[in-house]
Design a protein around this motif. Structure first.
Motif: not given
Length: 891
Positions: A488-510
């Motif tokens: 998970l990414l938030k503001g270009g940095e890796r994070v462990q969680t993203l909660s309601a209202g937060e914008e970010g990016e999600l990466i999966v293997r497939g």
């Protein structure tokens, strides 16, 4: 030695030799590097392998060989000014090379080079000398290479020469892989070769020592502090100029006398009706420039670079206009550049099939650019001749000011170096600093102008792609999938969680989500967890090749790394996008059928609501042609063809007739899409299952986008229907206003326009009657100044056109005469017109009279000696202003 007669023989012998040594023959990379935004053009054989050398890209082979298209015309590698003047310099050339990615090293590289040069090409050993890195500063000499050469060749020390870092130590950049070099030189000339003269430049006839092949031994990594560490997998990068090798094998001293260039030189000779003598005389230089530049033009156009005002497009324009100017200097009156470019296609199309595929386009663009430049060439030369504002250099030489030079560049398309060439011919210099000042002003005004073809890849994405590997795209067969969250990414940095209202990016293997590429927008949809967390995917992008990133916002709950999620593509949006994407392929087919093969795709944007298709074109498409294009597309939609895909080697896809687009980067294996028997293209996007799924296709607009590029926008399915309903509503509304039926709107408009035209004629007639009726009284007010009469008067007329007509009538009636009329305009302003008989213009120029009068009413103006006009802001002084004419004309 045995003469190898053709460049095809030399090229193939090189590739075949290395194939026998276990090398993969790799097709030339693009001239426009997709993997290096710092390069304007590929300038060496290793460019396409740069990521392989650095370890960022893995390939299925560790040895490769290629014949690479190269252009050196920008940055530190700029040979433009030497083209045609020397026997060796070019803007375009071919670089033969062999490469080892952590496989073999110095011993094998040197042995391969020596065997190929002396045994395959049979170049005499007594005309060869080799070099090695002799050490410099803290860098030790490459004695290992010296000893390998000594043992292999049996040469004495004077034929194995040490050179410094400038010549024999190569670096990829200020940091990164680097290592010593070793070069093979050949002696062109008569008599016994003298190795002691190695450092001298070859003479104007090409005589002397010339480098044939450079072997780079990449064995260190240079750090920012200057430290050199051994590479864990030393590599080899070599480069041998095909043109130079052909000089040797064909027994000539100039590259321009090889079969790669001489046929184009001879064509320039035939067209100009001037004999080519191979000298440094201006005519011979011009023919060589045309030959070289024709190659650059043909190859760049084949890769989708068209002449224009910025970046690569401007470089091409410089090259083409330089060649056209040399043709003009040779006295060639007819269009010729397209003929030279087509000769390039004929000579090199077998080795580079993209030239043949885009032959019509190459001819079209070169012809268009020459027509455009010839229209302005003479005007630019006249502007130089007419220029009265000349400066001087420190040496006292006449200098064209920067303002004039920039006008020639900006208005007439004269590149600065072309102005320098004209200056040399006409004995003047060009003010480059002054030109730069004007260019800076223009760029500031337009907010930029820098080449920005590629974005630098963000380090976080690069790091993640190396850690997680390529994403498995499942979207060809599914619109739903499940996978754990990899990051998970938030503001270009890796994070462990993203909660309601937060914008970010999600990466999966497939993922079933398509990432934006090839003109198709990224998929949207939802990512959910079993405990109720929801991530709304607003876009899917691919910051690193093969690495998908979902961008969006958490609308409820919390997402955590490693949690299993369900991925669901928005099926409605995906279906609409598929319809538009498949329609662009059918549009491409129809366009090439109606307009011609030169109408190649230059880019596209495919989303759920519309499609946009950019293509190479030099003229507007007629209404009848647009109708035919629409019919061809819709006929194939109604045929309901099954859409099929095959993943297969590039060569096989090409043999089946598949075509690609300029901007795309293709691998060894490609995805070939067949939408109809007429439409076979390379494409990685998502498409309909059958053409009937598109429903309906409608062109919304067609127009010019840039030089040589046009754009069609269209709609499919319900969007096409919505567009037709909008047109229907507009037509119905117009019919109601015209009090007719929708099918009779055209007739009603014709009647309205005819009425409007008649009313205008009636109005003009009334104006003339008014002027004629009033001019008799005014003429009686004119004052007699002996040989001529003068009139200054205030009139009540609606506009300056009416004032001009009256002034001309009065001038003709009072001939010869000086007439000055004034009238009140709107918002307290005034208008002035002055008309003067031809025989009086030298004594009383109309421009001077109207300027003097305008100054009284707080205005300004000007014009020709026989007629001028002006405006002002002080109507209280209008009478005084028009009476000024009597003071001016007083004897």
């Amino acid at each position: 030695m045995q003469v190898m007669k053709t460049s095809r023989d030399v090229r193939q012998a090189f590739l075949d030799y290395f194939k026998r040594q276990g090398h993969e023959i790799v097709a030339s990379g693009s001239l426009v590097p997709a993997n290096d935004p710092t390069l304007m053009f590929a300038n060496a054989g290793m460019v396409q392998f740069k990521d392989v050398f650095t370890g960022r890209e893995k390939r299925g082979y560790s040895r490769a060989t290629s014949s690479q298209k190269c252009i050196r015309i920008s940055g530190k590698h700029n040979d433009l000014e030497n083209v045609g003047v020397t026997a060796r310099h070019h803007t375009f050339f071919e670089m033969l090379g062999n490469f080892s990615f952590g496989d073999y090293f110095k011993t094998e590289s040197i042995r391969y080079g020596w065997e190929l040069i002396t045994e395959v090409l049979q170049i005499p050993k007594d005309r060869l000398v080799v070099t090695y890195f002799g050490g410099e500063g803290k860098l030790a000499p490459d004695d290992e290479a010296k000893q390998i050469w000594k043992k292999l060749t049996g040469f004495s020390d004077d034929r194995i020469q040490p050179y410094g870092a400038q010549d024999n130590f190569w670096s990829m950049g200020d940091t990164g892989p680097c290592g010593p070099c070793s070069e093979i030189f050949y002696y062109f000339g008569d008599g016994k070769p003298d190795p002691s003269k190695m450092g001298q430049e070859p003479g104007p006839d090409g005589e002397g020592w010339v480098e044939l092949w450079n072997h780079v031994f990449m064995q260190f990594e240079r750090h920012a502090d200057g430290r050199l560490d051994p590479l864990p997998a030393p590599s080899i990068d070599t480069g041998a100029g095909l043109e130079r090798l052909c000089c040797v094998t064909q027994g000539v001293r100039s590259n321009y006398d090889t079969d790669l260039l001489r046929p184009i030189v001879d064509l320039a000779s035939d067209i100009s009706k001037k004999k080519y003598g191979g000298t440094l005389q201006p005519d011979d230089v011009s023919m060589r420039v045309i030959a070289d530049h024709a190659r650059t033009a043909a190859f760049l156009i084949s890769e989708g670079v068209f002449p224009d005002r910025d970046g690569r497009a401007y470089v091409l324009r410089r090259v083409m206009r330089r060649a056209i100017r040399h043709g003009h200097r040779l006295g060639i009156g007819d269009l010729f550049m397209h003929k030279a470019a087509l000769r390039v296609v004929e000579l090199m199309g077998d080795a580079y099939p993209e030239l043949v595929e885009r032959k019509a386009l190459i001819e079209d663009i070169t012809r268009q650019e020459e027509e455009r430049f010839r229209r302005t060439l003479q005007r630019g030369l006249d502007l130089i001749d007419e220029n009265a504002d000349w400066g001087k250099t420190e040496e006292g030489k006449k200098m064209l000011p920067g303002t004039v030079a920039f006008k020639l560049y900006d208005t007439y398309g004269f590149p600065l170096d072309l102005q320098d060439v004209i200056g040399e011919e006409q004995s003047f210099a060009v003010d480059h600093p002054g030109f730069d000042v004007e260019m800076a002003k223009a760029r500031e005004k337009s907010q930029g102008g820098k080449l920005n073809d590629a974005k630098q890849i963000d380090r976080i994405y690069q790091s993640l792609s190396e850690e997680l590997g390529k994403t498995n795209f499942l979207g060809y067969d599914a619109e739903h999938a499940e996978s754990p969250i990899s990051a998970l990414l938030k503001g270009g940095e890796r994070v462990q969680t993203l909660s309601a209202g937060e914008e970010g990016e999600l990466i999966v293997r497939g993922t079933p989500f398509y990432a934006e590429s090839g003109g198709q927008v990224g998929d949207r949809g939802l990512v959910t967890t079993s405990d109720g967390a929801v991530f709304e995917v607003l876009d899917t992008h691919k910051p690193v090749d093969g690495f998908f990133v979902h961008r969006g916002k958490v609308t409820q709950g919390t997402l955590r790394v490693s949690v299993h999620v369900k991925l669901e593509v928005d099926t409605g949006v995906r279906a609409a996008t598929r319809r538009n994407h498949s329609a662009t392929h059918l549009l491409h087919y129809a366009l090439r059928t109606v307009v011609g093969e030169q109408a190649m795709q230059k880019g596209s944007l495919v989303g759920p609501d519309r499609l946009r298709f950019d293509y190479s074109g030099t003229r507007a498409i007629s209404h009848d042609e647009l109708t035919r294009i629409e019919d061809l597309v819709n006929q194939r939609i109604l045929a309901n063809y099954a859409v099929t895909t095959h993943v297969l080697p590039m060569a096989e896809a090409k043999s089946r007739g598949a075509i690609g687009i300029f901007e795309e980067k293709y691998g060894a294996e490609v995805r070939m899409l067949t939408i109809s028997p007429d439409s076979i293209e390379l494409c990685g996007g998502t498409h309909v299952s059958r053409t009937g799924d598109i429903g309906l296709f409608k062109i919304v607009s067609e127009g010019g986008l840039a030089a040589g590029v046009r754009r069609i926008e269209g709609a499919t399915g319900m969007n096409a229907l919505a567009h037709l309903r909008k047109l229907e509503n507009e037509l119905t509304s117009a019919a109601e206003k015209l009090r007719t039926s929708p099918l009779q709107v055209s007739e009603a408009v014709d009647r309205t326009l005819a009425t409007q035209k008649q009313l205008k004629r009636d109005l003009d007639q009334l104006k003339q009657q008014l002027l004629s009726g009033g001019s008799g009284d005014l003429s009686a007010q004119a004052k007699d100044f002996g040989e001529f009469r003068v009139l200054g008067a205030v009139v009540d007329l609606p506009d300056q056109d009416a004032m001009r007509s009256l002034a001309d009538q009065l001038k003709d009636k009072l001939q010869p005469a000086v007439i000055l009329l004034g009238a009140k305009a709107q918002k307290g302003k005034v208008s002035l017109v002055c008309s003067v008989s031809k025989e009086l213009t030298k004594r009383f120029p109309a421009g001077s009279i109207v300027k003097a009068a305008a100054a009284i009413v707080g205005g300004a103006g000007g014009g020709r000696p026989d007629f001028a006009q002006a405006g002002g802001t002080d109507e209280s002084k209008l009478e005084e202003a028009v009476n000024q004419v009597y003071q001016i004309a007083k004897p």
